[in-house]
Design an enzyme around this catalytic site. Structure first.
Site, short mmCIF file in Angstrom:
data_model
loop_
_atom_site.label_atom_id
_atom_site.label_comp_id
_atom_site.label_asym_id
_atom_site.label_seq_id
_atom_site.Cartn_x
_atom_site.Cartn_y
_atom_site.Cartn_z
N ASP A 4 0.85 -1.19 0.00
CA ASP A 4 0.00 0.00 0.00
C ASP A 4 0.89 1.24 0.00
OD1 ASP A 4 -1.84 2.17 0.99
OD2 ASP A 4 -3.24 0.50 1.15
N LEU A 58 -0.11 4.09 1.09
CA LEU A 58 -0.59 4.95 2.18
C LEU A 58 -0.88 6.37 1.69
CD1 LEU A 58 1.64 3.78 5.21
CD2 LEU A 58 -0.62 2.95 4.51
N THR A 61 -15.93 -2.53 -9.79
CA THR A 61 -17.11 -1.83 -9.26
C THR A 61 -18.29 -1.91 -10.24
OG1 THR A 61 -17.95 0.39 -8.79
CG2 THR A 61 -16.02 0.28 -10.19
N ASP A 62 -19.48 -1.79 -9.71
CA ASP A 62 -20.67 -1.74 -10.57
C ASP A 62 -20.69 -0.47 -11.44
OD1 ASP A 62 -21.23 0.07 -8.52
OD2 ASP A 62 -23.12 -0.87 -7.92
N GLU A 63 -19.88 0.53 -11.05
CA GLU A 63 -19.92 1.80 -11.78
C GLU A 63 -19.41 1.65 -13.22
OE1 GLU A 63 -18.74 5.32 -9.74
OE2 GLU A 63 -19.32 4.52 -7.79
N TYR A 101 -13.38 8.29 -12.53
CA TYR A 101 -13.10 7.12 -11.67
C TYR A 101 -13.57 5.84 -12.36
CZ TYR A 101 -14.26 3.52 -8.22
OH TYR A 101 -14.39 2.32 -7.57
N LYS A 103 -11.47 2.53 -13.80
CA LYS A 103 -11.71 1.15 -13.34
C LYS A 103 -12.07 0.26 -14.55
CE LYS A 103 -11.80 -0.30 -9.62
NZ LYS A 103 -10.73 -0.86 -8.74
N ARG A 105 -23.76 16.40 -7.81
CA ARG A 105 -22.49 15.94 -8.38
C ARG A 105 -22.59 16.04 -9.91
NH1 ARG A 105 -20.83 9.91 -6.74
NH2 ARG A 105 -19.85 10.93 -4.97
P1 NAD Z 1 -9.97 3.20 -0.30
O1 NAD Z 1 -9.85 4.50 -1.00
O2 NAD Z 1 -10.54 3.17 1.08
O3 NAD Z 1 -8.55 2.50 -0.21
C1 NAD Z 1 -7.65 2.47 -1.28
C2 NAD Z 1 -6.31 1.99 -0.77
O4 NAD Z 1 -5.40 1.94 -1.89
C3 NAD Z 1 -5.67 2.94 0.26
O5 NAD Z 1 -5.13 2.20 1.33
C4 NAD Z 1 -4.57 3.65 -0.52
O6 NAD Z 1 -3.48 4.05 0.29
C5 NAD Z 1 -4.19 2.57 -1.53
N1 NAD Z 1 -3.57 3.15 -2.74
C6 NAD Z 1 -4.03 4.18 -3.48
N2 NAD Z 1 -3.18 4.43 -4.50
C7 NAD Z 1 -2.16 3.53 -4.38
C8 NAD Z 1 -1.00 3.28 -5.14
N3 NAD Z 1 -0.66 4.03 -6.20
N4 NAD Z 1 -0.18 2.26 -4.75
C9 NAD Z 1 -0.47 1.50 -3.66
N5 NAD Z 1 -1.57 1.72 -2.91
C10 NAD Z 1 -2.41 2.71 -3.27
O7 NAD Z 1 -10.83 2.28 -1.28
P2 NAD Z 1 -11.88 1.14 -0.94
O8 NAD Z 1 -13.20 1.75 -0.75
O9 NAD Z 1 -11.31 0.26 0.09
O10 NAD Z 1 -11.91 0.37 -2.33
C11 NAD Z 1 -11.02 -0.70 -2.59
C12 NAD Z 1 -11.26 -1.21 -4.00
O11 NAD Z 1 -12.62 -1.64 -4.14
C13 NAD Z 1 -11.04 -0.15 -5.08
O12 NAD Z 1 -10.40 -0.77 -6.16
C14 NAD Z 1 -12.45 0.29 -5.46
O13 NAD Z 1 -12.49 0.71 -6.79
C15 NAD Z 1 -13.23 -0.98 -5.24
N6 NAD Z 1 -14.65 -0.80 -4.87
C16 NAD Z 1 -14.99 -0.03 -3.80
C17 NAD Z 1 -16.34 0.07 -3.45
C18 NAD Z 1 -16.78 0.88 -2.27
O14 NAD Z 1 -18.00 1.04 -2.06
N7 NAD Z 1 -15.89 1.41 -1.45
C19 NAD Z 1 -17.32 -0.59 -4.20
C20 NAD Z 1 -16.91 -1.36 -5.28
C21 NAD Z 1 -15.58 -1.46 -5.61
O1 TDX Z 2 -21.67 14.27 0.69
C1 TDX Z 2 -22.23 13.46 -0.07
N1 TDX Z 2 -23.53 13.65 -0.40
C2 TDX Z 2 -24.23 12.84 -1.24
O2 TDX Z 2 -25.42 13.06 -1.50
C3 TDX Z 2 -21.55 12.31 -0.62
C4 TDX Z 2 -20.11 12.04 -0.30
C5 TDX Z 2 -22.26 11.50 -1.47
N2 TDX Z 2 -23.55 11.74 -1.79
C6 TDX Z 2 -24.26 10.83 -2.73
C7 TDX Z 2 -23.53 10.56 -4.03
C8 TDX Z 2 -23.94 9.13 -4.36
O3 TDX Z 2 -25.17 9.12 -5.05
O4 TDX Z 2 -24.30 9.57 -2.06
C9 TDX Z 2 -24.13 8.48 -3.00
C10 TDX Z 2 -22.93 7.65 -2.56
O5 TDX Z 2 -21.77 8.45 -2.76
P1 TDX Z 2 -20.29 7.90 -2.44
O6 TDX Z 2 -20.27 7.41 -1.03
O7 TDX Z 2 -19.34 8.95 -2.86
O8 TDX Z 2 -20.22 6.60 -3.35
P2 TDX Z 2 -20.40 6.39 -4.94
O9 TDX Z 2 -20.13 7.61 -5.70
O10 TDX Z 2 -21.74 5.72 -5.15
O11 TDX Z 2 -19.22 5.33 -5.22
C11 TDX Z 2 -18.95 4.26 -4.29
O12 TDX Z 2 -19.46 3.04 -4.72
C12 TDX Z 2 -18.84 2.43 -5.83
C13 TDX Z 2 -17.44 4.14 -4.04
O13 TDX Z 2 -16.95 5.39 -3.63
C14 TDX Z 2 -16.72 3.62 -5.25
O14 TDX Z 2 -15.35 3.42 -4.97
C15 TDX Z 2 -17.33 2.34 -5.66
O15 TDX Z 2 -16.76 1.89 -6.84
#
Ligand code: NAD
Ligand code: TDX
Length: 359
Positions: A35, A37, A135-137, A161, A165, A296
């Site tokens: 990582d 960090l 991701t589903d996105e 983003y 992905k 957004r």
């Molecule tokens: P996060 O942002 O919490 O964590 C990302 C981690 O990657 C961090 O620890 C960061 O330090 C590390 N990182 C970033 N750039 C780096 C680099 N260049 N080299 C090494 N490490 C690096 O993200 P998350 O929410 O834990 O998501 C993890 C994965 O799951 C991502 O690939 C994201 O696209 C995917 N994902 C997330 C969600 C969600 O809802 N959070 C949903 C679907 C998919």
């Molecule tokens: O302050 C806010 N107000 C608000 O209305 C924020 C931060 C978000 N939102 C809305 C935007 C989205 O419709 O809430 C919904 C969720 O937003 P996020 O938490 O930013 O998630 P989203 O954009 O849906 O993406 C997340 O899910 C898919 C993760 O961040 C991604 O990493 C993942 O791939």
């Protein structure tokens, strides 16, 4: 003993995954956590496992190709679980470049390293697997209340983003198609749970409400997300790594669609239910904190995952109903306010001011 290379293991899902795997498999596996960090990485999440002989942390940027190749040359990696990414849509709208570097080029470096280390004269060593956590996105958006994303839904990302992905997913696919490289792709809906950085909807709302701050809801709050408790996601990734045939893609979701405004209302109601009567923070928590702010840009309307394939082929099903998961999540944040305070006191303040245009 299987050796896992987990990238981004100090982030939200990555750290939950490492804790999940250590609890499940104990000393029978080894995990190397790579990582960089960034602001999103936090080693505090991994305190529980940092002393273990079968856990190793390496501060490495996945964009550093030489370092990534040398890790694959030094350790006999069996399974790569690739989480490392820039993960926040709003940040990608402001600064897309780092998303392309980490999410696309970083993924290519990992594919290159794994391919070199795993290749044999007639294919790849047995028991190797690369899991691209996507991701589903990548499917874009559903424009109304009907329908679901399937693995066959055309890729149509909208934000920088999700475009990055999708590009990474296509690179993984190209390695499968060209080399029969042993990879799977998982595409999950929105995760929630402990250790999530408070730039994402649920922890941001919890933190703001506890501090009596406005709750910024984009647009009218009618956009829909499909929420999955992070442990259920971790379980799915493990199952795919173990049993997913080469090249298969799996959608991961729990049929738990909610409008954003419903989520915010549930956070407020749950906090009021869970905080003790004498807690002074109760006074400032109310639905009046909800503030509708500018939407957004390019805001995807609805995400909804059809998880039929992972259920029928690999037997995975989500286990945590939302009503339970949100309580577990809020309870965790209430017990870990010092974690939140440390994260939000520094650079986060500048991020918040700029993103939400606060003075
Ligand atoms: P996060 O942002 O919490 O964590 C990302 C981690 O990657 C961090 O620890 C960061 O330090 C590390 N990182 C970033 N750039 C780096 C680099 N260049 N080299 C090494 N490490 C690096 O993200 P998350 O929410 O834990 O998501 C993890 C994965 O799951 C991502 O690939 C994201 O696209 C995917 N994902 C997330 C969600 C969600 O809802 N959070 C949903 C679907 C998919
Ligand atoms: O302050 C806010 N107000 C608000 O209305 C924020 C931060 C978000 N939102 C809305 C935007 C989205 O419709 O809430 C919904 C969720 O937003 P996020 O938490 O930013 O998630 P989203 O954009 O849906 O993406 C997340 O899910 C898919 C993760 O961040 C991604 O990493 C993942 O791939």
């Amino acid at each position: 003993m299987k050796t896992y290379l987990v990238t981004g293991g100090a982030g939200f899902i990555g750290s939950n995954f490492i804790l999940y795997m250590m609890k499940k498999y104990g000393d029978s596996i080894k995990i190397i956590n790579v990582d960089k960090l960034t602001y999103a990485g936090n080693l505090e999440n991994l305190k529980e496992v940092e002393h273990r002989d079968n856990y190793k942390f390496m501060k490495v940027d996945i964009c550093d190709k030489d370092k990534i190749l040398s890790i694959f040359n030094t350790y006999d990696i069996d399974i790569v679980i690739h989480f490392a990414a820039e993960s926040h849509v709003d940040r990608s709208i402001k600064n897309p470049e780092v998303f392309v570097n980490t999410n696309v080029l970083g993924t290519l470096n990992l594919l290159t390293g794994a391919k070199q280390a795993w290749e044999t004269e007639d294919g790849f060593k047995k028991g190797k697997k690369f899991v691209q956590v996507s991701t589903d996105e990548v499917y874009g958006e559903l424009e109304d209340d009907e329908g679901f994303f399937y693995e066959t839904t055309p890729l149509d990302p909208h934000s920088p983003y999700s475009a990055s992905k999708t590009s990474a997913d296509l690179l993984v696919k190209s390695y499968v198609d060209t080399f029969h490289f042993p990879a799977n792709i998982t595409r999950c809906s929105n995760n929630y749970g402990p250790y999530q950085f408070p730039e994402k909807l649920i922890p941001l709302m919890i933190n703001n409400a506890l501090n009596g701050k406005k709750l910024p809801v984009y647009g009218r709050g009618l956009n829909v997300r499909d929420w999955l408790y992070v442990d259920d996601h971790c379980k799915a990734i493990d199952i795919v790594a173990e049993g997913g045939p080469i090249g298969e893609v799996y959608n991961v979701g729990g049929h738990n669609e909610k409008k954003n405004i419903e989520i915010v209302n549930m956070v407020i109601d749950s906090l009021l239910e869970m905080l003790p009567e004498e807690d002074p923070r109760r006074k400032s928590i109310s639905h009046d904190l909800i503030t509708y702010v500018e939407d957004r840009k390019g805001h995807d309307f609805r995400y909804a995952i059809a998880p039929d394939k992972i259920k029928s082929d690999l037997g995975w099903e989500p286990e945590t109903p939302f009503a339970k998961g949100i309580k577990l999540t809020i309870a965790w944040y209430l017990e870990n306010m010092d974690w939140m305070e440390r994260i939000t006191k520094g650079e986060y303040q500048n991020y918040y001011k700029e993103m939400y245009r606060e003075d």
